[in-house]
Design a protein around this motif. Structure first.
Motif, PDB file in Angstrom:
ATOM      1  N   LEU A   1       0.820  -1.214   0.000  1.00  0.00           N
ATOM      2  CA  LEU A   1       0.000   0.000   0.000  1.00  0.00           C
ATOM      3  C   LEU A   1       0.849   1.257   0.000  1.00  0.00           C
ATOM      4  N   VAL A   2       1.891   1.302   0.816  1.00  0.00           N
ATOM      5  CA  VAL A   2       2.672   2.543   0.890  1.00  0.00           C
ATOM      6  C   VAL A   2       3.425   2.806  -0.417  1.00  0.00           C
ATOM      7  N   GLN A   3       3.756   1.754  -1.145  1.00  0.00           N
ATOM      8  CA  GLN A   3       4.360   1.966  -2.464  1.00  0.00           C
ATOM      9  C   GLN A   3       3.354   2.581  -3.428  1.00  0.00           C
ATOM     10  N   GLU A   4       2.110   2.149  -3.337  1.00  0.00           N
ATOM     11  CA  GLU A   4       1.053   2.720  -4.174  1.00  0.00           C
ATOM     12  C   GLU A   4       0.794   4.177  -3.805  1.00  0.00           C
ATOM     13  N   ILE A   5       0.772   4.453  -2.498  1.00  0.00           N
ATOM     14  CA  ILE A   5       0.600   5.830  -2.031  1.00  0.00           C
ATOM     15  C   ILE A   5       1.735   6.711  -2.548  1.00  0.00           C
ATOM     16  N   SER A   6       2.949   6.199  -2.474  1.00  0.00           N
ATOM     17  CA  SER A   6       4.111   6.958  -2.952  1.00  0.00           C
ATOM     18  C   SER A   6       3.995   7.271  -4.436  1.00  0.00           C
ATOM     19  N   GLN A   7       3.494   6.309  -5.193  1.00  0.00           N
ATOM     20  CA  GLN A   7       3.326   6.492  -6.630  1.00  0.00           C
ATOM     21  C   GLN A   7       2.377   7.657  -6.927  1.00  0.00           C
ATOM     22  N   ILE A   8       1.295   7.731  -6.179  1.00  0.00           N
ATOM     23  CA  ILE A   8       0.319   8.812  -6.364  1.00  0.00           C
ATOM     24  C   ILE A   8       0.904  10.148  -5.917  1.00  0.00           C
ATOM     25  N   ALA A   9       1.554  10.164  -4.762  1.00  0.00           N
ATOM     26  CA  ALA A   9       2.078  11.416  -4.204  1.00  0.00           C
ATOM     27  C   ALA A   9       3.174  12.022  -5.078  1.00  0.00           C
ATOM     28  N   LYS A  10       3.976  11.178  -5.698  1.00  0.00           N
ATOM     29  CA  LYS A  10       5.081  11.667  -6.524  1.00  0.00           C
ATOM     30  C   LYS A  10       4.583  12.514  -7.687  1.00  0.00           C
ATOM     31  N   GLU A  11       3.367  12.284  -8.120  1.00  0.00           N
ATOM     32  CA  GLU A  11       2.802  13.070  -9.209  1.00  0.00           C
ATOM     33  C   GLU A  11       2.644  14.543  -8.813  1.00  0.00           C
ATOM     34  N   PHE A  12       2.640  14.793  -7.505  1.00  0.00           N
ATOM     35  CA  PHE A  12       2.530  16.162  -6.998  1.00  0.00           C
ATOM     36  C   PHE A  12       3.881  16.697  -6.521  1.00  0.00           C
ATOM     37  N   GLY A  13       4.932  15.928  -6.773  1.00  0.00           N
ATOM     38  CA  GLY A  13       6.255  16.332  -6.302  1.00  0.00           C
ATOM     39  C   GLY A  13       6.407  16.190  -4.803  1.00  0.00           C
ATOM     40  N   VAL A  14       5.615  15.287  -4.208  1.00  0.00           N
ATOM     41  CA  VAL A  14       5.600  15.095  -2.755  1.00  0.00           C
ATOM     42  C   VAL A  14       6.065  13.679  -2.429  1.00  0.00           C
ATOM     43  N   GLU A  15       6.857  13.554  -1.385  1.00  0.00           N
ATOM     44  CA  GLU A  15       7.309  12.240  -0.913  1.00  0.00           C
ATOM     45  C   GLU A  15       6.604  11.905   0.391  1.00  0.00           C
ATOM     46  N   VAL A  16       6.013  10.725   0.441  1.00  0.00           N
ATOM     47  CA  VAL A  16       5.351  10.261   1.665  1.00  0.00           C
ATOM     48  C   VAL A  16       6.258   9.237   2.335  1.00  0.00           C
ATOM     49  N   ARG A  17       6.544   9.462   3.604  1.00  0.00           N
ATOM     50  CA  ARG A  17       7.399   8.547   4.361  1.00  0.00           C
ATOM     51  C   ARG A  17       6.642   7.989   5.556  1.00  0.00           C
ATOM     52  N   GLN A  18       7.025   6.776   5.946  1.00  0.00           N
ATOM     53  CA  GLN A  18       6.390   6.073   7.069  1.00  0.00           C
ATOM     54  C   GLN A  18       7.465   5.665   8.074  1.00  0.00           C
ATOM     55  N   PRO A  19       7.781   6.504   9.042  1.00  0.00           N
ATOM     56  CA  PRO A  19       8.851   6.169   9.996  1.00  0.00           C
ATOM     57  C   PRO A  19       8.615   4.860  10.742  1.00  0.00           C
ATOM     58  N   PHE A  20       7.336   4.525  10.982  1.00  0.00           N
ATOM     59  CA  PHE A  20       7.041   3.343  11.778  1.00  0.00           C
ATOM     60  C   PHE A  20       6.973   2.066  10.937  1.00  0.00           C
ATOM     61  N   LEU A  21       7.353   2.199   9.666  1.00  0.00           N
ATOM     62  CA  LEU A  21       7.539   1.020   8.824  1.00  0.00           C
ATOM     63  C   LEU A  21       8.994   0.880   8.394  1.00  0.00           C
ATOM     64  N   SER A  22       9.880   1.606   9.061  1.00  0.00           N
ATOM     65  CA  SER A  22      11.303   1.437   8.783  1.00  0.00           C
ATOM     66  C   SER A  22      11.719   0.044   9.269  1.00  0.00           C
ATOM     67  N   PRO A  23      12.655  -0.597   8.584  1.00  0.00           N
ATOM     68  CA  PRO A  23      13.049  -1.956   8.978  1.00  0.00           C
ATOM     69  C   PRO A  23      13.441  -2.073  10.458  1.00  0.00           C
ATOM     70  N   ALA A  24      14.182  -1.096  10.961  1.00  0.00           N
ATOM     71  CA  ALA A  24      14.634  -1.162  12.358  1.00  0.00           C
ATOM     72  C   ALA A  24      13.452  -1.097  13.315  1.00  0.00           C
ATOM     73  N   PHE A  25      12.475  -0.230  13.019  1.00  0.00           N
ATOM     74  CA  PHE A  25      11.335  -0.123  13.934  1.00  0.00           C
ATOM     75  C   PHE A  25      10.455  -1.364  13.854  1.00  0.00           C
TER      76      PHE A  25
END
Length: 248
Positions: free
Chosen positions: A164-188
């Motif tokens: 899902l977050v990859q799909e969200i990123s795909q949509i957001a990039k069209e606006f020149g925006v990056e969406v990040r999810q700190p709580f889905l980082s591998p370490a967390f």
């Protein structure tokens, strides 16, 4: 364990988001409020972005919690015309038939558009908390099957969320925006898996769940109204699901 969780939460945001100016996708619930509070505590300039149809739960509740947090807040009220355009575009772009994924991507199209208009390039989301801390009702359904069943479901939920977050990123990039999810980082993710299941969910009748995360939110001075609020998914709180069903 609560102190270790606090450190891991702050570390996840610090390491994932070095930028000083960010927006947070904000419903007013425990996950997004905790993320916003951590960003504020770390000295970031935070703008909260809420999306929803007029009169929806998230629009009203987010205004209340944003005021209590004392952070800048922008509400994006959806209208039928833009919603239909975004819905058609999302369906075409992500090539996915999963209703929840489509609805979330439609929401993030509006969030990314609002971020672009505000001159903000980084949007943070609290995705991952429900997966890692047993926030979904599905965890109640498998609880009596034992801890391994809970952990198996967790792995499935995390895998789905990463798609899902990859799909969200795909949509957001069209606006020149990056969406990040700190709580889905591998370490967390790896840290959260070490927290005993019993500190996340208490039983098959546990309607609240995410107990240790809620404790961490209260310890970080997230308002109790938010920290102890039962889960209401983005697509429901924003009334996106209600409007999506009308157009199926």
């Amino acid at each position: 364990m609560l102190e270790e969780l606090r450190d891991a939460l702050y570390s996840a945001v610090r390491l994932t988001v070095p930028e000083k100016t960010v927006a947070v996708a904000f419903s007013g619930g425990v996950d997004s409020s905790l993320l916003a509070k951590i960003c504020s505590d770390l000295g970031k300039r935070v703008t909260l972005l809420t999306v929803g149809f007029a009169g929806s739960h998230d629009v009203g509740f987010s205004k209340k919690i944003a005021g209590m947090l004392g952070l800048e807040h922008k509400v994006v009220e959806l209208d039928s015309g833009q919603f239909e355009q975004d819905l058609a575009h999302v369906r075409k772009t992500i090539g996915c038939d999963n209703t929840s994924h489509i609805e979330n991507c439609v929401a993030y199209a509006s969030i990314a558009r609002a971020a672009k208009e505000a001159g903000i390039k980084i949007v943070l989301s609290a995705n991952g908390c429900d997966e890692l801390f047993c926030g979904y009702n599905g965890y109640r359904a498998v609880y009596d099957k034992g801890e391994n069943a809970v952990k198996k479901l967790m792995e499935e939920k995390i895998s789905n969320e990463l798609v899902l977050v990859q799909e969200i990123s795909q949509i957001a990039k069209e606006f020149g925006v990056e969406v990040r999810q700190p709580f889905l980082s591998p370490a967390f993710i790896e840290f959260a898996k070490t927290i005993p299941v019993g500190q996340k969910i208490k039983g098959a009748d546990d309607m609240m769940r995410k107990h240790i995360l809620r404790q961490a939110a209260l310890a970080a001075d997230v308002p109790e109204e938010s920290a102890m609020k039962p889960k209401k998914a983005l697509q429901y709180g924003s009334s996106i699901h209600k409007n999506f069903k009308k157009r199926r």
